[in-house]
Write an enzyme that holds these catalytic residues in place. Structure first.
Site, PDB file in Angstrom:
ATOM      1  N   LYS A   1       0.856  -1.193   0.000  1.00  0.00           N
ATOM      2  CA  LYS A   1       0.000   0.000   0.000  1.00  0.00           C
ATOM      3  C   LYS A   1       0.890   1.241   0.000  1.00  0.00           C
ATOM      4  CE  LYS A   1      -3.837   1.989   2.741  1.00  0.00           C
ATOM      5  NZ  LYS A   1      -4.694   1.796   3.933  1.00  0.00           N
TER       6      LYS A   1
ATOM      7  N   SER B   1      -9.802   1.715   2.984  1.00  0.00           N
ATOM      8  CA  SER B   1      -8.943   2.513   2.131  1.00  0.00           C
ATOM      9  C   SER B   1      -7.909   1.699   1.361  1.00  0.00           C
ATOM     10  CB  SER B   1      -8.206   3.575   2.960  1.00  0.00           C
ATOM     11  OG  SER B   1      -7.305   2.943   3.861  1.00  0.00           O
TER      12      SER B   1
ATOM     13  N   SER C   1      -9.857  -0.658   7.167  1.00  0.00           N
ATOM     14  CA  SER C   1      -9.277  -0.545   5.828  1.00  0.00           C
ATOM     15  C   SER C   1      -8.577  -1.784   5.290  1.00  0.00           C
ATOM     16  CB  SER C   1      -8.296   0.617   5.773  1.00  0.00           C
ATOM     17  OG  SER C   1      -9.016   1.805   5.646  1.00  0.00           O
TER      18      SER C   1
HETATM   19  N1  GLN Z   1     -13.137   4.069   6.326  1.00  0.00           N
HETATM   20  C1  GLN Z   1     -12.474   4.504   7.525  1.00  0.00           C
HETATM   21  C2  GLN Z   1     -12.052   5.942   7.396  1.00  0.00           C
HETATM   22  O1  GLN Z   1     -12.302   6.527   6.385  1.00  0.00           O
HETATM   23  C3  GLN Z   1     -11.349   3.614   7.840  1.00  0.00           C
HETATM   24  C4  GLN Z   1     -10.112   3.912   7.109  1.00  0.00           C
HETATM   25  C5  GLN Z   1      -8.945   3.080   7.514  1.00  0.00           C
HETATM   26  O2  GLN Z   1      -9.073   2.047   8.183  1.00  0.00           O
HETATM   27  N2  GLN Z   1      -7.790   3.556   7.155  1.00  0.00           N
HETATM   28  O3  GLN Z   1     -11.493   6.523   8.270  1.00  0.00           O
END
Ligand code: GLN
Length: 488
Positions: free
Chosen positions: A79, A154, A178
């Site tokens: 990532k 994400s 995420s």
């Molecule tokens: N969807 C969540 C957010 O937007 C989690 C994101 C994540 O785990 N990095 O914060």
């Protein structure tokens, strides 16, 4: 069909010298050339560097190093939030455009030591803020099961690359779901380790008290191997745990779950759940019962507040963490007549709308006059959520739920409504608030269109072995992980 092998199968063949590391890497490249224009998992790939790593791995394989380096020659992609020396690290943001990492993070060091061939930067929501990859500054990744749909986020690119067989495994980060949510939406295995299990050194911080690094894989056994490799104490991360790392692979192989108690959450049996997600998860619970587990109802009375709590605490931490992107130290710079203007022009041009929204929200909840009402209160609710889990884990060994309330949604469906987007995290967020571990494993498909569904397992702090054992027994006795995405 080399690219379709699991990581464990590939490493066996590499060790037996039936294939070379170079061939394995080239099988990924061929698959990427074929499908990545359609699914857009990768932001960049340094093929020259990766080929040099593969050649070095082949020399190691020839001299018998595979016995001590379990990932020797295995292509793995990262990532765009993990620091890999000499490679770009951009968090899919314009503000870090052109920034090259000057060092390796701990996870990257450990993967290199185990022999992995690290290639490619994977797309994500900008600074890991989002649930669909639509917040990437470089365009949305698309779901290999249906390219009109998002892959989740994400770490969307991580899930896509594994589901489309462009990499044998990928490494992402999970602050509020995420890893688990995109793994569920793309039909792969994803693990969010216990807070502190994996060093965060070299992970660009989003919300430091919630962030953890973890693997995306095709099978549970692959996840166990990777988790073993990347876990462990690190003096460079003061929140890292000193507990020894078990050989997680030793927890696998039993198809009986006799003696284990699994919880289903009373408060999760609410409306709003997609009916096919609901029925697949219910069938998975029955299946685990048939393997010998005892199913009990547990209560997490404060789970209703998890999303609200998270969306105060995560932006608060992000607003502080992202202050470092000031046009002076990293990446992009837009000149101005004075330092203030330079800073605000750089940040105005460099950050996308969701990141700006989070910074504004986070600054607001931390500001004097509102701190007590929002930030402090959210911290107190966080403790209540954590206490709920402590109590539940007094009664059961793991908790079962859907990973996400719906299967992959269409591109654009929730993009204009941040609240709807935030709600796709309702089942994954409390795990990070409580610092416990979580895993998503494929548990079925919707009928038309055919889209993957994920079962989430939540475990006690350092309970990864239990989760892997349950998920492995489930996987070994169900067909879901054998299904290949149309673009896989
Ligand atoms: N969807 C969540 C957010 O937007 C989690 C994101 C994540 O785990 N990095 O914060």
């Amino acid at each position: 069909m080399l690219h379709r092998l699991s990581l464990t199968e590939l490493s066996g063949r590499l060790a037996r010298r039936e294939v070379s590391a170079r061939e394995a890497l080239e099988s990924c490249f061929a698959q990427i050339d074929r499908v990545d224009p359609q699914v857009k998992a990768f932001l960049s790939i340094d093929r020259t560097d990766a080929l040099a790593q593969a050649e070095a791995a082949d020399r190691g394989l020839a001299s018998g190093e595979a016995a001590t380096r379990p990932l020797l020659g295995v292509p793995i992609a990262l990532k765009d939030v993990l620091c890999h020396r000499g490679q770009p690290v951009g968090c899919a943001s314009k503000i870090l455009e052109g920034f090259i990492s000057p060092y390796d993070g701990t996870v990257v060091e450990k993967l290199k030591a185990a022999g992995a061939v690290l290639f490619g930067r994977l797309n994500m929501d900008e600074f890991a803020m989002g649930s669909s990859t639509e917040n990437s500054a470089y365009g949305t990744s698309l779901n290999p099961w249906d390219t009109t749909r998002i892959p989740g986020g994400s770490s969307g690119g991580c899930a896509v690359a594994v589901a489309a067989n462009e990499a044998f495994a990928t490494i992402g980060s999970d602050t509020g779901g995420s890893i688990r949510q995109p793994a569920a939406l793309c039909g792969c295995v994803g693990v969010k380790p216990t807070y502190g299990r994996v060093s965060r050194y070299g992970l660009v911080a989003f919300a430091s008290s919630l962030d953890q690094i973890g693997p995306f894989t095709k099978t549970v056994a692959d996840a166990a191997l990777l988790l073993e490799t990347i876990s462990g104490h690190d003096r460079r991360d003061s929140t890292s745990l000193t507990a020894p790392v078990p050989r997680y692979r030793d927890a696998l192989g039993s198809k009986s779950l006799k003696g284990l108690k699994l919880g289903v959450v009373k408060e999760f049996q609410v409306g709003g759940l997609d009916p096919e997600v609901e029925s697949s998860v219910a069938a998975a619970v029955k299946h685990l019962e048939s393997l010998g587990a005892e199913i009990r109802e547990v209560s997490l009375p404060h789970s209703d507040y998890a999303a609200a709590t998270y969306y105060i605490l995560a932006p608060a931490e992000a607003s502080a963490n992202l202050a470092r992107f000031d046009g002076v130290r990293y990446g992009r710079r837009v000149e101005g007549p004075d330092p203030f203007e330079l800073n605000s022009r750089t940040r105005g041009a460099g950050f996308g709308p969701e990141v700006k929204r989070r910074i504004i929200l986070g600054t607001y909840v931390l500001s004097s006059g509102y701190y007590d009402a929002y930030y402090l209160r959210a911290q107190k609710v966080r403790t209540l959520i954590s206490n709920d889990f402590n109590k539940a884990f007094g009664e059961v060994d793991a908790i079962l739920s859907p990973t996400a309330p719906t299967p992959a949604f269409r591109v654009g469906e929730k993009a204009s409504d941040p609240l709807q987007m935030y709600l796709s995290d309702i089942f994954t967020i409390s795990c990070n608030l409580a610092g416990i571990c979580g895993l998503s494993v494929p548990c079925g498909f919707t009928s038309s269109p055919k889209l993957p569904i994920g079962l989430q397992l939540l475990g006690r702090p350092l309970g990864e072995e239990t989760l892997l054992r349950i998920a492995d027994a489930y996987e070994q006795t169900t067909p879901w992980h054998r299904e290949v995405a149309p673009l896989g």
